[in-house]
Write a protein that holds these residues in place. Structure first.
Motif, PDB file in Angstrom:
ATOM      1  N   LEU A  20       0.821  -1.215   0.000  1.00 31.95           N
ATOM      2  CA  LEU A  20       0.000   0.000   0.000  1.00 31.95           C
ATOM      3  C   LEU A  20       0.856   1.267   0.000  1.00 31.95           C
ATOM      4  N   GLU A  21       1.946   1.263   0.732  1.00 30.58           N
ATOM      5  CA  GLU A  21       2.838   2.422   0.723  1.00 30.58           C
ATOM      6  C   GLU A  21       3.380   2.671  -0.684  1.00 30.58           C
ATOM      7  N   ALA A  22       3.715   1.588  -1.408  1.00 32.48           N
ATOM      8  CA  ALA A  22       4.231   1.735  -2.770  1.00 32.48           C
ATOM      9  C   ALA A  22       3.168   2.308  -3.709  1.00 32.48           C
ATOM     10  N   VAL A  23       1.917   1.906  -3.523  1.00 32.59           N
ATOM     11  CA  VAL A  23       0.840   2.414  -4.377  1.00 32.59           C
ATOM     12  C   VAL A  23       0.501   3.867  -4.029  1.00 32.59           C
ATOM     13  N   ILE A  24       0.483   4.182  -2.748  1.00 35.95           N
ATOM     14  CA  ILE A  24       0.136   5.533  -2.309  1.00 35.95           C
ATOM     15  C   ILE A  24       1.166   6.563  -2.760  1.00 35.95           C
ATOM     16  N   ARG A  25       2.432   6.176  -2.819  1.00 32.41           N
ATOM     17  CA  ARG A  25       3.469   7.156  -3.173  1.00 32.41           C
ATOM     18  C   ARG A  25       3.713   7.256  -4.677  1.00 32.41           C
ATOM     19  N   GLN A  26       2.820   6.751  -5.489  1.00 30.45           N
ATOM     20  CA  GLN A  26       2.973   6.838  -6.939  1.00 30.45           C
ATOM     21  C   GLN A  26       3.066   8.290  -7.406  1.00 30.45           C
ATOM     22  N   THR A  27       3.894   8.535  -8.427  1.00 27.46           N
ATOM     23  CA  THR A  27       3.997   9.878  -8.992  1.00 27.46           C
ATOM     24  C   THR A  27       2.688  10.296  -9.655  1.00 27.46           C
ATOM     25  N   LEU A  28       1.908   9.316 -10.105  1.00 31.35           N
ATOM     26  CA  LEU A  28       0.545   9.567 -10.579  1.00 31.35           C
ATOM     27  C   LEU A  28      -0.385   8.834  -9.618  1.00 31.35           C
ATOM     28  N   PRO A  29      -0.949   9.537  -8.633  1.00 33.92           N
ATOM     29  CA  PRO A  29      -1.776   8.870  -7.626  1.00 33.92           C
ATOM     30  C   PRO A  29      -3.030   8.270  -8.246  1.00 33.92           C
ATOM     31  N   PRO A  30      -3.424   7.058  -7.825  1.00 30.69           N
ATOM     32  CA  PRO A  30      -4.675   6.483  -8.314  1.00 30.69           C
ATOM     33  C   PRO A  30      -5.874   7.209  -7.728  1.00 30.69           C
ATOM     34  N   ASP A  31      -7.016   7.099  -8.389  1.00 31.49           N
ATOM     35  CA  ASP A  31      -8.233   7.731  -7.884  1.00 31.49           C
ATOM     36  C   ASP A  31      -8.836   6.955  -6.732  1.00 31.49           C
ATOM     37  N   GLU A  32      -8.587   5.649  -6.684  1.00 31.66           N
ATOM     38  CA  GLU A  32      -9.004   4.853  -5.530  1.00 31.66           C
ATOM     39  C   GLU A  32      -8.111   3.622  -5.423  1.00 31.66           C
ATOM     40  N   ILE A  33      -7.944   3.167  -4.188  1.00 32.69           N
ATOM     41  CA  ILE A  33      -7.192   1.947  -3.901  1.00 32.69           C
ATOM     42  C   ILE A  33      -8.134   1.007  -3.174  1.00 32.69           C
ATOM     43  N   ILE A  34      -8.306  -0.189  -3.705  1.00 37.77           N
ATOM     44  CA  ILE A  34      -9.222  -1.163  -3.130  1.00 37.77           C
ATOM     45  C   ILE A  34      -8.443  -2.383  -2.675  1.00 37.77           C
ATOM     46  N   VAL A  35      -8.576  -2.750  -1.414  1.00 37.14           N
ATOM     47  CA  VAL A  35      -8.047  -4.006  -0.900  1.00 37.14           C
ATOM     48  C   VAL A  35      -9.228  -4.945  -0.704  1.00 37.14           C
ATOM     49  N   VAL A  36      -9.164  -6.113  -1.317  1.00 34.78           N
ATOM     50  CA  VAL A  36     -10.208  -7.118  -1.156  1.00 34.78           C
ATOM     51  C   VAL A  36      -9.723  -8.126  -0.122  1.00 34.78           C
ATOM     52  N   ASP A  37     -10.323  -8.075   1.056  1.00 31.13           N
ATOM     53  CA  ASP A  37      -9.935  -9.000   2.121  1.00 31.13           C
ATOM     54  C   ASP A  37     -10.641 -10.329   1.891  1.00 31.13           C
ATOM     55  N   ASN A  38      -9.849 -11.340   1.549  1.00 32.43           N
ATOM     56  CA  ASN A  38     -10.400 -12.635   1.162  1.00 32.43           C
ATOM     57  C   ASN A  38     -10.418 -13.610   2.346  1.00 32.43           C
ATOM     58  N   GLY A  39     -11.157 -13.209   3.398  1.00 29.52           N
ATOM     59  CA  GLY A  39     -11.317 -14.084   4.554  1.00 29.52           C
ATOM     60  C   GLY A  39     -10.094 -14.197   5.438  1.00 29.52           C
ATOM     61  N   SER A  40      -9.342 -13.113   5.573  1.00 24.50           N
ATOM     62  CA  SER A  40      -8.140 -13.152   6.406  1.00 24.50           C
ATOM     63  C   SER A  40      -8.475 -13.403   7.868  1.00 24.50           C
ATOM     64  N   THR A  41      -7.567 -14.117   8.540  1.00 27.47           N
ATOM     65  CA  THR A  41      -7.705 -14.352   9.981  1.00 27.47           C
ATOM     66  C   THR A  41      -6.620 -13.618  10.761  1.00 27.47           C
ATOM     67  N   ASP A  42      -5.805 -12.835  10.064  1.00 27.09           N
ATOM     68  CA  ASP A  42      -4.768 -12.047  10.728  1.00 27.09           C
ATOM     69  C   ASP A  42      -5.169 -10.567  10.688  1.00 27.09           C
ATOM     70  N   ARG A  43      -4.213  -9.647  10.725  1.00 28.09           N
ATOM     71  CA  ARG A  43      -4.493  -8.220  10.814  1.00 28.09           C
ATOM     72  C   ARG A  43      -4.542  -7.534   9.442  1.00 28.09           C
ATOM     73  N   THR A  44      -4.678  -8.292   8.366  1.00 29.54           N
ATOM     74  CA  THR A  44      -4.676  -7.701   7.021  1.00 29.54           C
ATOM     75  C   THR A  44      -5.709  -6.592   6.881  1.00 29.54           C
ATOM     76  N   ALA A  45      -6.956  -6.872   7.224  1.00 29.46           N
ATOM     77  CA  ALA A  45      -8.032  -5.880   7.055  1.00 29.46           C
ATOM     78  C   ALA A  45      -7.789  -4.655   7.924  1.00 29.46           C
TER      79      ALA A  45
END
Length: 227
Positions: A20-45
C-alpha cells in the motif's frame, strides 16, 4: 480517466503495508485503492483500513473470486491490479497511463525481491524472456501482479473466470480479442521471493508448463494464498 488499483489479500499482514505504501506514493496517484480482504484471519483488514483505502470484504475463499469482487467494486475507467506481496515502482501508474487511450489491457515486467542482487536481476531477465515467448505463441501473459485493463470491457466479458491460478491470464486472452494489449517495459513491479520457497527446480518446472498453456503467469505460484 479515473484509475482504480485493486489488491486481493488473504492473511497478508507481513506484506500489505509495503504494498500500500508503494501504491500511495505513486507519482501519478490512483483515484481509488481497493483491498479485497479474502477471509483473512490475521491483521490484514485492520492494517489496510489504517492506510485509508477502500476495503471490500470477500469471505468466499479463492483469488479469482477476490479479484472479481474488486473489479465489481471499482469505479475507475481502468482497473490496475497488483498483489499484496508486491511493490510497484514509484512511476508505475505514470508509465501505464499514456497507453490507456489506445489499448484495452496493459502489462509490465516483474522482478523478485528478497534475494541476492544478482538473482533479483536474473528473475527480471528470465521473466522478460518468458513474456517474449508467450507473445510469439500469440498468448500474452498478463499476470495480475502487474496488469491493467479497461473496466467496462472486462465487465462485458464477464470479468475473471472462476479458475484458480489462471484467472488473470485467461482474462488477458479474452481482452486481447477485444482490442490492443500492450507491454509497458517501464512499468516495473517488484514481487516477493516466496514464489521460489519450494525451490528453483519446482518453480522452473511450473513455468515450463506455462508455455503449454497449462497454468498461470511466470510469478503465479502462491498468489492469493496465505503468506
Amino acid at each position: 480517466m479515473r484509475i482504480s488499483v485493486v489488491i486481493p489479500a488473504r492473511n497478508e499482514e507481513t506484506f500489505i503495508l509495503g504494498c500500500l505504501e508503494a501504491v500511495i506514493r505513486q507519482t501519478l496517484p490512483p483515484d481509488e485503492i481497493i483491498v479485497v480482504d479474502n477471509g483473512s484471519t490475521d491483521r490484514t483488514a485492520e492494517l489496510a483500513q489504517g492506510m485509508g483505502v477502500k476495503l471490500v470484504n470477500c469471505p468466499t475463499p479463492g483469488v479469482a473470486v477476490a479479484r472479481q469482487a474488486g473489479l465489481e467494486a471499482a469505479t475507475g475507467d481502468w482497473v490496475v491490479t497488483t498483489d499484496a506481496d508486491s511493490r510497484p515502482v514509484v512511476g508505475w501508474l505514470e508509465a501505464l497511463r499514456p497507453h490507456m487511450a489506445h489499448s484495452v489491457a496493459l502489462y509490465g515486467p516483474l522482478r523478485m525481491f528478497g534475494l541476492p542482487a544478482w538473482q533479483e536481476e536474473l528473475t527480471e531477465l528470465g521473466y522478460g524472456v518468458f513474456l517474449k515467448m508467450m507473445m510469439l505463441l500469440g498468448k500474452p501473459n498478463l499476470a495480475a501482479a502487474n496488469m491493467a485493463f479497461h473496466r467496462q470491457t472486462a465487465l462485458e466479458l464477464g470479468g475473471y473466470p472462476m479458475v484458480e491460478a489462471r484467472e488473470d491470464v485467461i482474462l488477458g486472452w479474452k481482452l486481447k480479442a477485444k482490442g490492443p494489449v500492450r507491454y509497458v517495459r517501464e512499468a516495473l513491479v517488484l514481487t516477493s521471493a516466496r514464489r521460489v520457497r519450494g525451490g528453483w527446480l519446482r518453480f522452473l518446472w511450473q513455468q515450463a508448463r506455462n508455455l503449454g498453456g497449462n497454468s498461470s503467469g511466470y510469478f503465479a505460484a502462491d498468489e492469493g494464498k496465505e503468506s
